[in-house]
Enzyme design. Sequence first.
Site, short mmCIF file in Angstrom:
data_model
loop_
_atom_site.label_atom_id
_atom_site.label_comp_id
_atom_site.label_asym_id
_atom_site.label_seq_id
_atom_site.Cartn_x
_atom_site.Cartn_y
_atom_site.Cartn_z
N GLU A 55 0.94 -1.12 -0.33
CA GLU A 55 -0.08 0.07 -0.03
C GLU A 55 1.11 1.80 -0.09
O GLU A 55 -0.02 2.33 -0.72
CB GLU A 55 -0.86 -0.06 1.56
CG GLU A 55 -1.94 -0.99 1.21
CD GLU A 55 -0.89 -1.98 2.06
OE1 GLU A 55 -2.14 -3.29 2.36
OE2 GLU A 55 0.07 -2.00 1.96
N CYS A 87 -0.77 0.67 7.90
CA CYS A 87 -1.47 0.67 6.23
C CYS A 87 -2.35 1.76 5.34
O CYS A 87 -2.34 2.47 5.05
CB CYS A 87 -1.03 -0.60 4.76
SG CYS A 87 0.84 -0.98 4.79
N SER A 171 20.97 -40.85 -10.30
CA SER A 171 19.59 -40.16 -10.60
C SER A 171 19.52 -38.71 -11.59
O SER A 171 18.56 -38.07 -11.88
CB SER A 171 18.94 -39.22 -9.59
OG SER A 171 20.00 -38.20 -8.73
N TRP A 173 20.46 -37.32 -15.48
CA TRP A 173 19.14 -36.85 -14.86
C TRP A 173 18.46 -37.11 -15.36
O TRP A 173 17.42 -37.62 -16.44
CB TRP A 173 18.69 -35.20 -15.79
CG TRP A 173 20.55 -34.27 -15.14
CD1 TRP A 173 21.29 -33.52 -15.33
CD2 TRP A 173 20.60 -33.51 -13.52
NE1 TRP A 173 21.85 -33.33 -14.88
CE2 TRP A 173 21.49 -33.16 -13.73
CE3 TRP A 173 19.71 -33.14 -13.00
CZ2 TRP A 173 21.89 -31.72 -12.92
CZ3 TRP A 173 19.73 -32.52 -11.87
CH2 TRP A 173 20.85 -31.49 -11.95
N ASP A 203 23.52 -36.62 -3.40
CA ASP A 203 23.15 -36.07 -4.51
C ASP A 203 24.58 -35.26 -4.24
O ASP A 203 24.26 -34.10 -5.17
CB ASP A 203 21.51 -35.44 -4.73
CG ASP A 203 21.19 -36.52 -5.01
OD1 ASP A 203 21.49 -38.19 -5.89
OD2 ASP A 203 19.63 -36.63 -5.45
N LEU A 207 20.99 -26.47 -3.79
CA LEU A 207 20.84 -25.90 -3.30
C LEU A 207 20.04 -24.60 -3.48
O LEU A 207 18.54 -23.76 -3.17
CB LEU A 207 19.84 -26.68 -2.26
CG LEU A 207 20.03 -27.83 -1.54
CD1 LEU A 207 19.60 -28.19 0.33
CD2 LEU A 207 18.86 -29.06 -2.29
N ARG A 210 19.22 -20.88 -9.72
CA ARG A 210 20.61 -20.30 -10.87
C ARG A 210 19.72 -19.95 -11.84
O ARG A 210 18.94 -20.60 -12.42
CB ARG A 210 21.34 -21.81 -10.91
CG ARG A 210 22.25 -21.92 -9.52
CD ARG A 210 23.23 -23.34 -9.70
NE ARG A 210 23.29 -24.53 -10.93
CZ ARG A 210 22.29 -25.49 -9.28
NH1 ARG A 210 22.08 -25.10 -8.59
NH2 ARG A 210 22.11 -26.82 -10.37
N GLY A 300 14.42 -36.01 -0.12
CA GLY A 300 14.44 -38.21 -0.70
C GLY A 300 13.07 -38.64 -0.25
O GLY A 300 11.99 -37.57 0.52
N LEU A 303 11.92 -38.28 3.40
CA LEU A 303 11.32 -37.09 4.66
C LEU A 303 10.04 -36.63 4.04
O LEU A 303 9.03 -36.19 4.25
CB LEU A 303 12.49 -36.40 3.69
CG LEU A 303 12.10 -34.77 4.93
CD1 LEU A 303 11.76 -34.33 6.06
CD2 LEU A 303 13.26 -33.46 4.03
#
Length: 366
Positions: A55, A87, A171, A173, A203, A207, A210, A300, A303
């Site tokens: 605002e 605001c 993995s 790709w 891996d 993280l 890019r 992975g 998780l």
Amino acid sequence: MSAGADRRFMALALALGARGLGNVWPNPAVGCVLVAGGRIVGRGHTAPGGRPHAETQALAQAGAAARGATAYVSLEPCAHHGATPPCAEALVAAGVARVVSALEDPDPRVAGQGHAALRAAGVAVETGLMAEEARRAHRGFVLHRTAGRPMVTLKLALSLDGRIATAAGESRWITGPQARARVHGLRARHDAVLVGAGTARADDPRLDVRGFGTVAQPVRVVAARTLDLPEGGPLAEPGRGPLWLLHGPGAEDTPQAGRWRARGARLVAVAEGAGGQLDPRAMLAALAAEGITRVLCEGGGALAASLLAADLVDEAVSFTAGLALGAEGRPGIGALHLLALAEAPRLALIRVEAVGGDVMAHWERR
């Protein structure tokens, strides 16, 4: 103003607010559009770092043209004094005649008080326009304020048969470059990117974001109960964004804890749950305590399963490639120990689209 025009201007406010996703935590990513005589005279969205508010920026752009205008705001204007004045007061002082807001702010410091302050000053207030779209846009902020946890998006890159790697762990790709570019876009729209220790070891991921030029990097978070992580890979490299390590109580004073602190990592102790693993609710509560509102979980399998089993996945984005890895491949989601279909976590499909040679599906909790 016609109902169709109101909806178009609110849609623009929501789109403007989305520009702040991943850059404004712990604040909400709000958008504001000021309209006078059917013409846009000011627009704004929450700035990186959370201030100035949407605002404030829209009013500064409009100047004197704000008097008598309608403000379309994707979330109730704030009413509390913090680092900046409320605001709601700024809108009244500028002479705005009407405020259309999509959603009431769940923050107890606001929670309807912004709307009440506007009405008390003689401003016409309308609420609820495009409320469902606003709830989705502000889901992370709403959950942070109401449930004490951030929103969780689960990202999966899978083979046709639901595998994330070969039996040997290869993995890269499974999906193509267009899908990987989309993942970087997802990272940019979240406050933090979360992986488990197994993924970090297998891996050695960066993280970071890019391919988007110079952007604010998300917090890189690794759930590593014992801090058993590779210390010479991309995670330890400086300049890739903040690194937070969630660990069990027993890892607080270990030699590896000292080494990670020396590298600039922030260590956060988290309670352990059943089976001696980090408790998923405790992990999210710890992140919320630091202001995180939106988390992208990139695996992975263990998780992902723990978050799904605890009913903590709010959205899921899956990228499916046209190859099969077989039963010996590593599953995208670990064991859920289900005995019946009725026990399975179910998500509702939002949309499906082709991304290069892969298929992207976007799901959300029912």
